[in-house]
Design a protein around this motif. Sequence first.
Motif, PDB file in Angstrom:
ATOM      1  N   GLN A 131      34.344  44.632  43.887  1.00  0.00           N
ATOM      2  CA  GLN A 131      34.301  43.177  43.726  1.00  0.00           C
ATOM      3  C   GLN A 131      35.559  42.549  44.285  1.00  0.00           C
ATOM      4  N   GLY A 132      36.600  43.388  44.446  1.00  0.00           N
ATOM      5  CA  GLY A 132      37.857  42.897  44.987  1.00  0.00           C
ATOM      6  C   GLY A 132      37.900  42.827  46.515  1.00  0.00           C
TER       7      GLY A 132
ATOM      8  N   LYS B  90      31.602  40.195  45.895  1.00  0.00           N
ATOM      9  CA  LYS B  90      31.596  39.964  44.447  1.00  0.00           C
ATOM     10  C   LYS B  90      30.306  39.250  44.037  1.00  0.00           C
TER      11      LYS B  90
ATOM     12  N   TYR C 175      40.242  36.092  49.188  1.00  0.00           N
ATOM     13  CA  TYR C 175      40.805  35.737  47.887  1.00  0.00           C
ATOM     14  C   TYR C 175      42.215  35.183  48.064  1.00  0.00           C
TER      15      TYR C 175
ATOM     16  N   GLU D  19      43.798  35.016  42.790  1.00  0.00           N
ATOM     17  CA  GLU D  19      42.424  35.451  42.514  1.00  0.00           C
ATOM     18  C   GLU D  19      42.302  36.962  42.635  1.00  0.00           C
TER      19      GLU D  19
ATOM     20  N   VAL E 160      41.055  39.665  39.781  1.00  0.00           N
ATOM     21  CA  VAL E 160      39.944  40.612  39.924  1.00  0.00           C
ATOM     22  C   VAL E 160      40.436  42.039  39.684  1.00  0.00           C
TER      23      VAL E 160
END
Lengths: 228, 163
Positions: free
Chosen positions: A27-28, A34, B138, B142, B146
């Motif tokens: 998800q990263g 994600k 991201y 963020e 995560v």
Amino acid sequence: MDTTDLPLHIIIVLLSMLPAEALAKFQGICKDWKNIIREPQFVKEPFQIQTSKGKDYLLYVPLDRTNESAFTLLCDETFDQALEFEIPSEFRDMSFIIISSCNGVMCFTDANSFGSTLNLCNPSIRKYKTVTNPIFDGVELSYQGDVDFALGFGIAILSDEEDEATSKIEVCSMVASSWKNLEVDYFPWEIIELKLEVLMRDLVHWKGNYRNGDERISIILAYHMGED
Amino acid sequence: MAAETGTPTTLTLKSNDDELFSVAESAAILSVTIRNMVEDGCAGGVIPLDNVDGKTLASVITYMNGISAIPADEEKKKSYRDKFLSDKDFETLADMVLAANYLNMSCLMDAVSAKIAQVMEKKSVGWVRRKFGIENDYTPEEEAAVKEEHKWTFEGVETDDDN
């Protein structure tokens, strides 16, 4: 080629073949990944792949938790250890009653206070959630109380955004398993056997007895979780 | 078609970099894309495969010949597939999954996808981004959030020296 440029549908196929641990990690990668991983429909697909492979596991819960403090999942065919995960310290003194498990999420309660606290856990992503004092029709459930009750546990995929946010219990399964008030106007069933619930297609089924005069009729009760 | 004459029919496939390959029709029709062309009578001359390069097509044809030589024995087919894929690097596997998708060969598609998933499973987020050509979108905050949520998943991640 140096970098691949795989189309989205192939990425989805690849992700659907990964175990939950890898999905949690990936998800990263970026927001798109994600979103794919958290999509409720996506969660259903790998689950179907898993069931079609016929993989089943047995959960080993140590009785004496002073020495052993981990659950162990065993493969039901070979009895090989598949996964070991630590029991959170607040649960160590508990006498477990496993109510049910569904889609890899396990629901258990303490035998000493049956139903007053429910714990949900997903071993493969190591997430726990505790639901304290579920209240049905304003009556707090407790083992000592006068209310007969049964517990069922299952998963319903909700499409309603608001609902999802409050009842989502873990990362990659959009699981709605809140213990909602279930109001039944007419409840003639006398005994519902605890722990005998079966989940099929978003419906929890219990076995119950219905007293009709002197005759006892066994019936199956069903409760649809998605549309209460 | 081949069955009527009794002699095996050979098809000529052309990769997008103009390499020509001969392959028995009986092996080539593992590809539903090619099978449809044969059934529609479009396979008379050279079959152009615009989405597959010569290196990948050579590999796919090796697979077609290898798997179609094995009689209906799922165990043996599986062990052939495992062996066939065992020495392929990530880039080759990625090319093959694209080719299998384009050629509509479900058995190769499933096997290659499973192999890629197996390779990816223990890799780091950075490795996957590099190999898939994905840009990290991201913000640092963020990304940290995560990561924090799934801290334990970074245990047991392999080092990235392997390509």
